[in-house]
Every structure is written in C-alpha cells, then in structure tokens.
Scaffold this motif. Sequence first.
Motif, short mmCIF file in Angstrom:
data_model
loop_
_atom_site.label_atom_id
_atom_site.label_comp_id
_atom_site.label_asym_id
_atom_site.label_seq_id
_atom_site.Cartn_x
_atom_site.Cartn_y
_atom_site.Cartn_z
N GLN A 121 0.83 -1.19 0.00
CA GLN A 121 0.00 0.00 0.00
C GLN A 121 0.87 1.24 0.00
N VAL A 122 0.41 2.25 -0.70
CA VAL A 122 1.11 3.53 -0.76
C VAL A 122 0.11 4.63 -0.39
N GLN A 123 0.58 5.58 0.38
CA GLN A 123 -0.25 6.73 0.75
C GLN A 123 0.48 8.02 0.47
N LEU A 124 -0.28 9.03 0.05
CA LEU A 124 0.22 10.39 -0.09
C LEU A 124 -0.58 11.25 0.89
N VAL A 125 0.13 11.97 1.74
CA VAL A 125 -0.54 12.80 2.74
C VAL A 125 -0.08 14.24 2.59
N GLU A 126 -1.05 15.12 2.30
CA GLU A 126 -0.75 16.55 2.11
C GLU A 126 -0.91 17.30 3.42
N ALA A 143 8.07 10.89 -11.28
CA ALA A 143 7.56 12.26 -11.29
C ALA A 143 6.61 12.51 -10.12
N MET A 144 6.64 13.71 -9.60
CA MET A 144 5.70 14.16 -8.57
C MET A 144 5.11 15.49 -9.02
N GLY A 145 3.94 15.79 -8.52
CA GLY A 145 3.33 17.05 -8.96
C GLY A 145 2.19 17.50 -8.09
N ALA A 156 1.82 11.42 -7.57
CA ALA A 156 3.15 10.82 -7.69
C ALA A 156 3.07 9.52 -8.48
N GLU A 157 4.05 9.35 -9.34
CA GLU A 157 4.21 8.09 -10.08
C GLU A 157 5.20 7.24 -9.29
N TYR A 205 -0.49 7.73 -8.08
CA TYR A 205 -1.23 7.88 -6.83
C TYR A 205 -1.61 9.33 -6.61
N TRP A 206 -2.73 9.52 -5.91
CA TRP A 206 -3.22 10.86 -5.56
C TRP A 206 -3.37 10.99 -4.05
N GLY A 207 -3.09 12.19 -3.56
CA GLY A 207 -3.41 12.50 -2.18
C GLY A 207 -4.89 12.80 -2.04
#
Length: 120
Positions: free
Chosen positions: A1-6, A33-35, A97-98, A109-111
């Motif tokens: 599992q991957v998480q993005l937290v803003e 890449a990240m964005g 983020a890729e 993935y998206w936050g």
Amino acid sequence: QVQLVESGGGLVQPGGSLRLSCAASGSIFEINAMGWYRQAPGKERELVATITRGGSTNYADSVKGRFTISRDNPKNTVYLQMSSLKPEDTAVYYCNAEITSIWYSKFNYWGQGIQVTVSS
C-alpha cells in the motif's frame, strides 16, 4: 500500500504565502515524477506544477514566477511554495506521484486533497 498525505493548506490573504507538503509512504521502491494539481469549485482539475526525480520542473502559466515546486527524495516528499497568492488560486490542491512499488509495479497515486483559500 502507498499513501500520499498533504499538509500546509489553509486561509491566507491576497499577496500572502503558503507552503504545501506531500509525503509518500508505504511499499515504495522509487518515486518518479511528482506534482501538484488543483480543482476550483465548478472547474476541472488542472496541473499546477510537476518535478521529475532529477529535479526538472514544469509550471502552469498561471503560477509561473509565483510558485516553486521542489522535492526531497530521501524523505519521499514534494513541496509547493506559493507566493503572491491571488483569490483565483483558491482551490483544493492535490498531490500526485508516479510510484514504483517494491514489487516493481508502477502506479499513479493521488493524495486526498487540501484546501487553499485566498481571501481578505
């Protein structure tokens, strides 16, 4: 599992500054890449800025000269420094983020999104 937290959003007056952060965690082998993207009420999601693993950047014309994207690869974190903010910058900002997982599969993935409001 991957998480993005803003983090780092909020209310700011026109002309002010904010710094957004997005930290990736989980079964990560490598982040490509990240964005940052944003979506204002009644509008489609739009690109704000992207940065490659090597540090090459790309910006929307509307934020050039005011926003700066950067990343810390060892910390799996991307930042968006926003200055000279305008009311039209008001939106929900999303981190993207890729990511290549430890099983060598690659996904985008998206936050969860974070609100930025520019108002006096």
